[in-house]
Design a protein around this motif. Structure first.
Motif, mmCIF file in Angstrom:
data_model
loop_
_atom_site.group_PDB
_atom_site.id
_atom_site.type_symbol
_atom_site.label_atom_id
_atom_site.label_comp_id
_atom_site.label_asym_id
_atom_site.label_seq_id
_atom_site.Cartn_x
_atom_site.Cartn_y
_atom_site.Cartn_z
ATOM 1 N N GLN A 1 -1.265 2.303 13.048
ATOM 2 C CA GLN A 1 0.238 1.899 13.472
ATOM 3 C C GLN A 1 0.338 3.117 13.515
ATOM 4 O O GLN A 1 1.300 3.376 13.871
ATOM 5 C CB GLN A 1 0.792 0.239 13.654
ATOM 6 N N ILE A 2 1.001 3.446 12.100
ATOM 7 C CA ILE A 2 1.771 3.492 11.261
ATOM 8 C C ILE A 2 1.572 5.823 12.114
ATOM 9 O O ILE A 2 2.069 6.481 12.461
ATOM 10 C CB ILE A 2 1.969 3.989 9.394
ATOM 11 N N TYR B 1 3.837 0.597 2.669
ATOM 12 C CA TYR B 1 4.399 -0.538 3.569
ATOM 13 C C TYR B 1 3.416 -1.976 2.974
ATOM 14 O O TYR B 1 1.922 -1.435 2.239
ATOM 15 C CB TYR B 1 3.002 -0.291 5.357
ATOM 16 N N LYS B 2 3.244 -2.682 4.037
ATOM 17 C CA LYS B 2 2.380 -4.137 3.178
ATOM 18 C C LYS B 2 1.385 -3.914 4.803
ATOM 19 O O LYS B 2 1.078 -4.349 5.660
ATOM 20 C CB LYS B 2 3.664 -4.908 4.144
ATOM 21 N N GLY C 1 10.391 4.359 10.045
ATOM 22 C CA GLY C 1 10.989 3.553 9.538
ATOM 23 C C GLY C 1 11.373 1.389 10.004
ATOM 24 O O GLY C 1 11.541 0.722 9.144
ATOM 25 N N GLU C 2 11.562 2.154 11.260
ATOM 26 C CA GLU C 2 11.455 0.372 12.436
ATOM 27 C C GLU C 2 10.242 -0.503 11.878
ATOM 28 O O GLU C 2 10.587 -1.135 13.236
ATOM 29 C CB GLU C 2 12.026 1.533 13.928
ATOM 30 N N LEU C 3 9.355 0.343 12.033
ATOM 31 C CA LEU C 3 7.775 -0.557 11.830
ATOM 32 C C LEU C 3 7.855 -1.624 11.354
ATOM 33 O O LEU C 3 8.589 -1.325 9.892
ATOM 34 C CB LEU C 3 6.243 -0.102 11.947
ATOM 35 N N SER C 4 8.013 -2.937 11.576
ATOM 36 C CA SER C 4 7.744 -4.438 10.328
ATOM 37 C C SER C 4 6.415 -4.188 9.916
ATOM 38 O O SER C 4 5.737 -3.242 9.946
ATOM 39 C CB SER C 4 7.972 -5.339 11.594
ATOM 40 N N GLY C 5 6.682 -4.102 8.352
ATOM 41 C CA GLY C 5 5.595 -4.256 7.694
ATOM 42 C C GLY C 5 6.107 -2.571 6.272
ATOM 43 O O GLY C 5 4.979 -2.656 5.718
ATOM 44 N N GLU D 1 0.861 -1.346 -0.477
ATOM 45 C CA GLU D 1 -0.615 0.093 0.395
ATOM 46 C C GLU D 1 1.441 1.701 0.071
ATOM 47 O O GLU D 1 2.087 1.481 0.637
ATOM 48 C CB GLU D 1 -0.839 -0.296 1.416
ATOM 49 N N GLN D 2 0.116 2.423 0.021
ATOM 50 C CA GLN D 2 1.146 3.534 -0.477
ATOM 51 C C GLN D 2 0.122 4.943 0.099
ATOM 52 O O GLN D 2 -1.242 4.942 -0.605
ATOM 53 C CB GLN D 2 1.287 3.447 -2.386
ATOM 54 N N VAL D 3 0.649 5.315 1.042
ATOM 55 C CA VAL D 3 -0.727 6.013 1.298
ATOM 56 C C VAL D 3 0.779 7.757 1.678
ATOM 57 O O VAL D 3 2.187 7.281 1.724
ATOM 58 C CB VAL D 3 -1.000 6.371 2.424
#
Ligand SMILES: [Cu+2]
Length: 68
Positions: A55-56, A46-47, A25-29, A2-4
């Protein structure tokens, strides 16, 4: 993938860029994160199976910036 592009208030300098790009950037996914200071936006790729948009947004919020 996905792109946001999020509109984020309060980012004003290189420190802000590092804080946001580093923490998101540290978030997994999260595949990539790019801050554009001039437009006050954060572009995230992100996935959605691994990380949610909420979460982002929360992560940016925790760094002290307001997501519109
Ligand atoms: Cu700053």
């Amino acid at each position: 993938m996905e792109q946001v592009t999020l509109k984020v208030n309060g980012m004003s300098c290189g420190h802000c860029v590092k804080a946001v790009e580093g923490s998101v950037g540290e978030l997994s996914g999260v595949n990539s994160v790019k801050v554009d200071l001039a437009s006050g936006t954060v572009a995230v790729e992100y996935k959605s199976e691994d990380v949610t948009l909420d979460q982002i947004k929360e992560t940016i919020d925790e760094e002290g910036y307001e997501v519109e």
